[in-house]
Structure formats: C-alpha cells, structure tokens
Design a protein around this motif. Structure first.
Motif, PDB file in Angstrom:
ATOM      1  N   VAL A  87      -7.017   7.909 -16.726  1.00 43.70           N
ATOM      2  CA  VAL A  87      -6.094   6.961 -16.093  1.00 43.70           C
ATOM      3  C   VAL A  87      -6.713   5.567 -16.061  1.00 43.70           C
ATOM      4  O   VAL A  87      -6.045   4.561 -16.367  1.00 43.70           O
ATOM      5  N   ALA A  88      -7.981   5.482 -15.686  1.00 49.49           N
ATOM      6  CA  ALA A  88      -8.643   4.176 -15.592  1.00 49.49           C
ATOM      7  C   ALA A  88      -8.676   3.481 -16.951  1.00 49.49           C
ATOM      8  O   ALA A  88      -8.425   2.274 -17.056  1.00 49.49           O
ATOM      9  N   VAL A  89      -8.989   4.242 -17.986  1.00 46.38           N
ATOM     10  CA  VAL A  89      -9.037   3.655 -19.333  1.00 46.38           C
ATOM     11  C   VAL A  89      -7.648   3.151 -19.740  1.00 46.38           C
ATOM     12  O   VAL A  89      -7.507   2.088 -20.346  1.00 46.38           O
ATOM     13  N   SER A  90      -6.602   3.927 -19.392  1.00 47.59           N
ATOM     14  CA  SER A  90      -5.234   3.497 -19.717  1.00 47.59           C
ATOM     15  C   SER A  90      -4.904   2.167 -19.046  1.00 47.59           C
ATOM     16  O   SER A  90      -4.314   1.266 -19.663  1.00 47.59           O
ATOM     17  N   LEU A  91      -5.286   2.029 -17.768  1.00 51.73           N
ATOM     18  CA  LEU A  91      -5.017   0.777 -17.058  1.00 51.73           C
ATOM     19  C   LEU A  91      -5.835  -0.378 -17.624  1.00 51.73           C
ATOM     20  O   LEU A  91      -5.345  -1.506 -17.729  1.00 51.73           O
ATOM     21  N   VAL A  92      -7.058  -0.103 -17.989  1.00 50.41           N
ATOM     22  CA  VAL A  92      -7.893  -1.165 -18.577  1.00 50.41           C
ATOM     23  C   VAL A  92      -7.301  -1.629 -19.906  1.00 50.41           C
ATOM     24  O   VAL A  92      -7.241  -2.833 -20.196  1.00 50.41           O
ATOM     25  N   VAL A  93      -6.830  -0.669 -20.709  1.00 54.15           N
ATOM     26  CA  VAL A  93      -6.204  -1.042 -21.983  1.00 54.15           C
ATOM     27  C   VAL A  93      -4.962  -1.898 -21.744  1.00 54.15           C
ATOM     28  O   VAL A  93      -4.732  -2.896 -22.438  1.00 54.15           O
ATOM     29  N   LEU A  94      -4.153  -1.504 -20.746  1.00 56.07           N
ATOM     30  CA  LEU A  94      -2.957  -2.297 -20.435  1.00 56.07           C
ATOM     31  C   LEU A  94      -3.346  -3.706 -19.983  1.00 56.07           C
ATOM     32  O   LEU A  94      -2.719  -4.695 -20.383  1.00 56.07           O
ATOM     33  N   ALA A  95      -4.377  -3.800 -19.140  1.00 51.75           N
ATOM     34  CA  ALA A  95      -4.817  -5.110 -18.659  1.00 51.75           C
ATOM     35  C   ALA A  95      -5.331  -5.970 -19.814  1.00 51.75           C
ATOM     36  O   ALA A  95      -5.036  -7.170 -19.894  1.00 51.75           O
ATOM     37  N   LEU A  96      -6.089  -5.368 -20.720  1.00 53.07           N
ATOM     38  CA  LEU A  96      -6.589  -6.115 -21.862  1.00 53.07           C
ATOM     39  C   LEU A  96      -5.451  -6.585 -22.768  1.00 53.07           C
ATOM     40  O   LEU A  96      -5.542  -7.624 -23.424  1.00 53.07           O
ATOM     41  N   PHE A  97      -4.382  -5.798 -22.823  1.00 55.62           N
ATOM     42  CA  PHE A  97      -3.226  -6.188 -23.627  1.00 55.62           C
ATOM     43  C   PHE A  97      -2.383  -7.259 -22.919  1.00 55.62           C
ATOM     44  O   PHE A  97      -1.907  -8.216 -23.545  1.00 55.62           O
ATOM     45  N   ALA A  98      -2.179  -7.094 -21.598  1.00 52.81           N
ATOM     46  CA  ALA A  98      -1.270  -7.976 -20.867  1.00 52.81           C
ATOM     47  C   ALA A  98      -1.884  -9.339 -20.579  1.00 52.81           C
ATOM     48  O   ALA A  98      -1.165 -10.351 -20.542  1.00 52.81           O
ATOM     49  N   THR A  99      -3.202  -9.396 -20.370  1.00 51.54           N
ATOM     50  CA  THR A  99      -3.823 -10.673 -19.998  1.00 51.54           C
ATOM     51  C   THR A  99      -3.627 -11.746 -21.071  1.00 51.54           C
ATOM     52  O   THR A  99      -3.149 -12.848 -20.766  1.00 51.54           O
ATOM     53  N   PRO A 100      -3.970 -11.508 -22.323  1.00 53.23           N
ATOM     54  CA  PRO A 100      -3.703 -12.557 -23.327  1.00 53.23           C
ATOM     55  C   PRO A 100      -2.211 -12.814 -23.534  1.00 53.23           C
ATOM     56  O   PRO A 100      -1.812 -13.939 -23.846  1.00 53.23           O
ATOM     57  N   LEU A 101      -1.394 -11.746 -23.355  1.00 50.37           N
ATOM     58  CA  LEU A 101       0.048 -11.940 -23.500  1.00 50.37           C
ATOM     59  C   LEU A 101       0.574 -12.863 -22.410  1.00 50.37           C
ATOM     60  O   LEU A 101       1.385 -13.766 -22.681  1.00 50.37           O
ATOM     61  N   TRP A 102       0.144 -12.653 -21.168  1.00 52.60           N
ATOM     62  CA  TRP A 102       0.560 -13.512 -20.053  1.00 52.60           C
ATOM     63  C   TRP A 102       0.062 -14.944 -20.246  1.00 52.60           C
ATOM     64  O   TRP A 102       0.796 -15.908 -20.007  1.00 52.60           O
ATOM     65  N   TYR A 103      -1.168 -15.085 -20.702  1.00 52.25           N
ATOM     66  CA  TYR A 103      -1.713 -16.421 -20.934  1.00 52.25           C
ATOM     67  C   TYR A 103      -0.908 -17.144 -22.020  1.00 52.25           C
ATOM     68  O   TYR A 103      -0.568 -18.326 -21.884  1.00 52.25           O
ATOM     69  N   THR A 104      -0.597 -16.415 -23.095  1.00 56.41           N
ATOM     70  CA  THR A 104       0.190 -17.010 -24.180  1.00 56.41           C
ATOM     71  C   THR A 104       1.578 -17.412 -23.680  1.00 56.41           C
ATOM     72  O   THR A 104       2.121 -18.476 -24.029  1.00 56.41           O
ATOM     73  N   TRP A 105       2.174 -16.557 -22.853  1.00 61.29           N
ATOM     74  CA  TRP A 105       3.505 -16.853 -22.291  1.00 61.29           C
ATOM     75  C   TRP A 105       3.471 -18.137 -21.468  1.00 61.29           C
ATOM     76  O   TRP A 105       4.310 -19.017 -21.631  1.00 61.29           O
ATOM     77  N   ARG A 106       2.487 -18.228 -20.563  1.00 59.28           N
ATOM     78  CA  ARG A 106       2.399 -19.406 -19.707  1.00 59.28           C
ATOM     79  C   ARG A 106       2.179 -20.671 -20.532  1.00 59.28           C
ATOM     80  O   ARG A 106       2.782 -21.714 -20.269  1.00 59.28           O
ATOM     81  N   GLU A 107       1.289 -20.572 -21.532  1.00 61.88           N
ATOM     82  CA  GLU A 107       1.018 -21.738 -22.352  1.00 61.88           C
ATOM     83  C   GLU A 107       2.259 -22.161 -23.148  1.00 61.88           C
ATOM     84  O   GLU A 107       2.538 -23.347 -23.325  1.00 61.88           O
ATOM     85  N   THR A 108       3.011 -21.162 -23.634  1.00 61.45           N
ATOM     86  CA  THR A 108       4.222 -21.465 -24.400  1.00 61.45           C
ATOM     87  C   THR A 108       5.268 -22.137 -23.528  1.00 61.45           C
ATOM     88  O   THR A 108       5.909 -23.126 -23.923  1.00 61.45           O
ATOM     89  N   ILE A 109       5.457 -21.623 -22.307  1.00 59.64           N
ATOM     90  CA  ILE A 109       6.419 -22.219 -21.375  1.00 59.64           C
ATOM     91  C   ILE A 109       6.014 -23.644 -21.032  1.00 59.64           C
ATOM     92  O   ILE A 109       6.836 -24.581 -21.040  1.00 59.64           O
ATOM     93  N   GLU A 110       4.732 -23.836 -20.750  1.00 60.56           N
ATOM     94  CA  GLU A 110       4.250 -25.164 -20.370  1.00 60.56           C
ATOM     95  C   GLU A 110       4.398 -26.139 -21.534  1.00 60.56           C
ATOM     96  O   GLU A 110       4.825 -27.286 -21.360  1.00 60.56           O
TER      97      GLU A 110
END
Length: 453
Positions: free
Chosen positions: A17-40
């Motif tokens: 379970v922990a590895v699954s959450l870490v993988v999701l976090a590693l995937f979502a963090t750059p995606l969220w950063y890219t989203w914010r930068e694109t909106i800005e």
C-alpha cells in the motif's frame, strides 16, 4: 515462528500500500506543478494581450479613445466577472474602469504583481499588470486568482479520487499478497512439522512457475534430499559397523575364552595370542578408516593443501608396491606424460592411489598385470588411472562399491572392511574431483579426475 511470519506478511501488505501511494505521489506532484505553471502562464498571457490591445488604442487614438474603449469593455462584462481594468491619470485619479480608485497596494513601477487589493469592499487576491503610459497615465489590468479555482478544484478532486482508488486497490492487493504468502508459508510449516516428527521422506510443496519462493522451496527440498541421504548413510554405517566389528570381536572373545578354559601349551597359546592381535588390528583399522573419512568429510584437511605433483606421488606409490606385486607374481607398471601439478593434500592423494593399487593387487589374476598411469584429460584435467585384469565389477554394483562398508560377493573372502573405495571417493570429493569405475576388458579401471590449479 508463526507470529513472526504473520508480522512479515502484514508488513508486506502495508509495504504494498505504501509503495502504491508513493508511486501516486511521484506521478501527481509533477503533474500538479505542470498544471499550476500552465494556468499561471495562460493567465499572464491573457493579461499581456489585453494590456497590449489597450496600449495600442492609447498610442493611436489618445486618452479619450482609451477611456471609451475601457468603458465599453467593462460595460459588456457579465456580472461577477473576475477581469479588472483601471485607467488613471498622472495623479492616479480614476478615468475609466471597474475599480472605484487606484489600489494603494499596487507598486509605483510598471510590472507584473500578485497581491491582494480591495474590490467592492472585499480583499481579493489578483494577478495584475501595471503599465505606465506616455504623459504619466497609468493602466492596470488584473485578473482574480479565483477565476481558475474551479478548474483547480476539479483537478484536486480527481487527484483525491485517484488516491482513494489506489489506496483501495493497494489494500486489496496487499491483503491478497498477505493471504497468498501465509497460505504458502502454512504449507511449508506443515511440511517442516512432518519432517521434524521424523518423516524425512516428506518434501515441501512445489509451486509452479519461476519465482523466488519456488526457488527457495526447491533449494530446501534438495537440502532435505541430502539430509535424508546422510541420515540413511549413518544408519547403514551403524549397521555395517555393528556387523563388521562383531566378527573380529567374537573371534577375539572365542580365542581368549578357549585359552582361559583349555590353558594349552605355550606354543599354541602364543599362536592364539597372535590371532587375537590380528583381530584387534582389524578393529583398529576399521576405526582408523572411519576417523579418516570423518576428517575428510568435515573439510579439515583443506588446511593441508599445497602444490602437489600427482605424477610424482603416483610414481612413488607404484614404486612402493612394486616388491609386493612381484611377491604375488604380478606385474606392476607405471606410465606418465610428465609433471601434473594441483593444489591438494599429498598424503591423502597418496593414500587414495595406494588404496586403488591395493585393490588391484587383491583381484588381479595370477601373473596378471596392473597399470598405474597419469595424464591429461581433453579438458585439461588431471587423470590418475589404476587398471587390473581381474574379474571386474558389474555395472549394477559399481555405484554400490563406493558406499561405506559395502562388499560385493566376490570380495567376501578377501581381507578388508569395505572402506577403501569410499575413502578414495571422499578424497576425490574433498579436492573437487571424481572417482569413476569402468571396465578394462578384462578387469577394472579406477580413474581419479581432478581439475588443475
């Protein structure tokens, strides 16, 4: 043991379970950063285009035209729109726009800023562009940060839902891993319990496919095969020792008892004493051979390994047995292709060759021929072969004569305890070699094969 296994299985599930959450976090963090930068970036690009359009109106048509254009723009905006425009003179007095006055929070210099200003009595966080126009006029174009908040919230809701799904799948997968692991460990525990109760033929259950657990099970089963073989060997050796020691001890007791009862003449008494000494020597020889085998099996003789020329050792053994062969009317010859050096124990190698020559002397024909030869194998290995022209050994018995205390029917009338060939095989194994028995037509050829250093 079971509790620790449960803990390990639970840890494996939680780790999944922990590895699954870490993988999701590693995937979502750059995606969220890219989203914010694109909106800005999109927000700033829109502000710059709007400001550029208004500045062009001012440069081409003057203050009145810009004032009119701004009033038209703010007049056509829907209620509650987040776009803000303000045109002011050099004293920052309002000329046009949907802000009542120039915000005090805006710095005097031109540029892009993100800050909070008062809009309709409410502090509102905006991204704004401040342009200083010719003649000291000021243009402010701003956009409410909350304009894209709905999109951001949708993204966050999607991310939260994805986290929930991954968490559920991770828990389900972890529980499945735990259940599978515990089921297999339970099978192994049952098999181990049966083995602990004395059922050495029981084996751990094998699982299909290539995986780490199946590899472990196969390794454990091979170990159990070896343990079963060793225990069987111990039992056989115990039985053989009891059988082979019983005869000389019974003869010894019979001789001594007869001497005690009959009290014969001195000459006969000394003859019986000589026979008793021979019986004791047989017992001592058996124990010495067993001690040598135990020492070899333990690997203790590795410490005595040195560079040995086995051709020279074989030559010395053949020379030692030459007079004995002539005494029995047999021919003993030696042949060598030159020095053959390996790392080994010279005493054990000499004893192994001596045992082979001694066996050949026992079974060779009267006026027969015995040959000791050394040479190289095609793969570069070192070979020591002892051949005779005796009755040989049948193919069925060849593997058996290497077992301790085994004696074929042809050897029942000859002296010995059935340990000679087993000791040779043990010496070969200690030094990474093999002992092979083959037909000599007629007779037997015993070949020691070693890998060179």
């Amino acid at each position: 043991m079971i509790n620790s296994l449960h803990f390990s299985a639970r840890s494996a599930a939680l780790s999944f379970v922990a590895v699954s959450l870490v993988v999701l976090a590693l995937f979502a963090t750059p995606l969220w950063y890219t989203w914010r930068e694109t909106i800005e970036e999109g927000r700033v690009r829109i502000l710059q285009a709007d400001a550029r359009r208004l500045v062009n109106v001012f440069n081409r048509q003057g203050v009145a035209a810009l004032t009119s254009a701004i009033e038209v723009q703010v007049g056509t905006q829907a209620a509650g729109a987040e776009d803000l425009v303000l045109f002011a003179d050099a004293s920052l007095a309002r000329l046009a726009g949907n802000l009542p006055a120039w915000p005090r929070e805006v710095p005097a210099g031109s540029g892009k800023y993100t800050l909070s200003i008062d809009v309709d009595g409410q502090p509102t966080r905006v991204v704004l562009l401040h342009k200083t126009l010719p003649g000291g006029y000021h243009l402010l174009v701003a956009n409410d940060v909350a304009k894209y908040r709905k999109l951001e919230n949708l993204f966050l809701y999607g991310l939260i839902c994805a986290t929930g799904i991954v968490l559920l799948l991770g828990v389900a997968g972890g529980l499945l891993v735990r259940r599978t692991l515990l089921a297999k460990v339970g099978d192994i525990n049952q098999a181990a319990a049966a083995i602990m109760q004395g059922n050495f033929s029981h084996r751990l259950p094998a699982y299909g496919g290539e995986n780490e657990l199946n590899t472990l099970v196969e390794t454990e089963n091979r170990m159990l095969d070896q343990i079963e073989q060793l225990i069987g060997g111990v039992r056989n050796v115990s039985n053989a020792i009891a059988h082979d020691l019983r005869t000389p001890l019974a003869e010894l007791r019979s001789r001594l008892e007869e001497l005690a009862l009959t009290r014969p003449a001195p000459a006969q008494t000394f003859d019986e004493i000589d026979g008793a000494i021979a019986d004791v020597d047989r017992v001592i020889d058996i124990f010495n051979a067993l001690l040598r085998l135990a020492e070899i099996d333990s690997g203790a003789r590795h410490s005595g390994f040195v560079e040995v020329d086995v051709a020279s050792v074989a030559s010395e053994v053949a020379e030692f047995y030459q007079p004995l062969a002539e005494l029995h009317g047999r021919t003993l010859s030696f042949a060598s292709s030159g020095p053959l050096v390996l790392a080994g124990d010279p005493l054990l190698i000499a004893q192994a060759i001596a045992n082979l020559v001694d066996n050949a002397l026992k079974y060779a024909q009267r006026n027969g021929k015995i040959t000791v030869a050394t040479g190289r194998a095609p793969d570069g290995g070192i070979l020591i072969a002892v051949s005779d022209d005796g009755p040989g050994i049948s193919d069925e018995e060849k593997p058996k004569v290497l077992e301790r205390f085994y004696r074929s029917d042809a050897s029942r009338g000859t002296p010995g305890a059935g340990l000679g060939l087993s000791l040779v095989a043990a010496v070969a194994k200690l030094q990474g070699g093999t002992l092979t028995l083959s037909d000599n037509h007629p007779g037997l050829t015993a070949t020691l094969a070693f890998q060179p250093t």
